[in-house]
Design a protein around this motif. Structure first.
Motif, PDB file in Angstrom:
ATOM      1  N   PHE A  30       6.935  -3.488   2.137  1.00  0.00           N
ATOM      2  CA  PHE A  30       6.128  -3.932   3.279  1.00  0.00           C
ATOM      3  C   PHE A  30       5.312  -2.770   3.847  1.00  0.00           C
ATOM      4  N   LEU A  31       5.963  -1.610   4.019  1.00  0.00           N
ATOM      5  CA  LEU A  31       5.262  -0.448   4.566  1.00  0.00           C
ATOM      6  C   LEU A  31       4.155   0.030   3.638  1.00  0.00           C
ATOM      7  N   ILE A  32       4.407   0.002   2.360  1.00  0.00           N
ATOM      8  CA  ILE A  32       3.398   0.458   1.403  1.00  0.00           C
ATOM      9  C   ILE A  32       2.207  -0.497   1.358  1.00  0.00           C
ATOM     10  N   ILE A  33       2.446  -1.780   1.479  1.00  0.00           N
ATOM     11  CA  ILE A  33       1.368  -2.765   1.353  1.00  0.00           C
ATOM     12  C   ILE A  33       0.588  -2.935   2.660  1.00  0.00           C
ATOM     13  N   PHE A  34       1.272  -3.018   3.783  1.00  0.00           N
ATOM     14  CA  PHE A  34       0.602  -3.383   5.029  1.00  0.00           C
ATOM     15  C   PHE A  34       0.237  -2.221   5.943  1.00  0.00           C
ATOM     16  N   THR A  35       0.878  -1.094   5.818  1.00  0.00           N
ATOM     17  CA  THR A  35       0.584   0.017   6.722  1.00  0.00           C
ATOM     18  C   THR A  35      -0.805   0.630   6.489  1.00  0.00           C
TER      19      THR A  35
END
Length: 58
Positions: free
Chosen positions: A6-11
């Motif tokens: 999630f952090l890699i995709i949305f941040t």
């Protein structure tokens, strides 16, 4: 693992959007800030000039 994904995709897109939003806000305000600084400078010059011309040095 899902949190990392999630952090890699949305941040990165979110941070890029925040950066562009802040940059655009400052770009829109820059002419006003420049005008305000010029007004302050001109007022200071005008005050100094009036003070200089009002003092009689004869």
């Amino acid at each position: 693992m899902l949190v990392r994904l999630f952090l890699i995709i949305f941040t990165p897109p979110f941070m890029a959007w925040v950066f562009v939003a802040e940059l655009w806000r400052e770009v829109k305000r820059a002419p006003f800030y420049a005008w305000l600084e010029c007004r302050i400078e001109f007022d200071a010059i005008r005050r100094a000039w009036r003070t200089k011309t009002l003092i009689n040095k004869d």
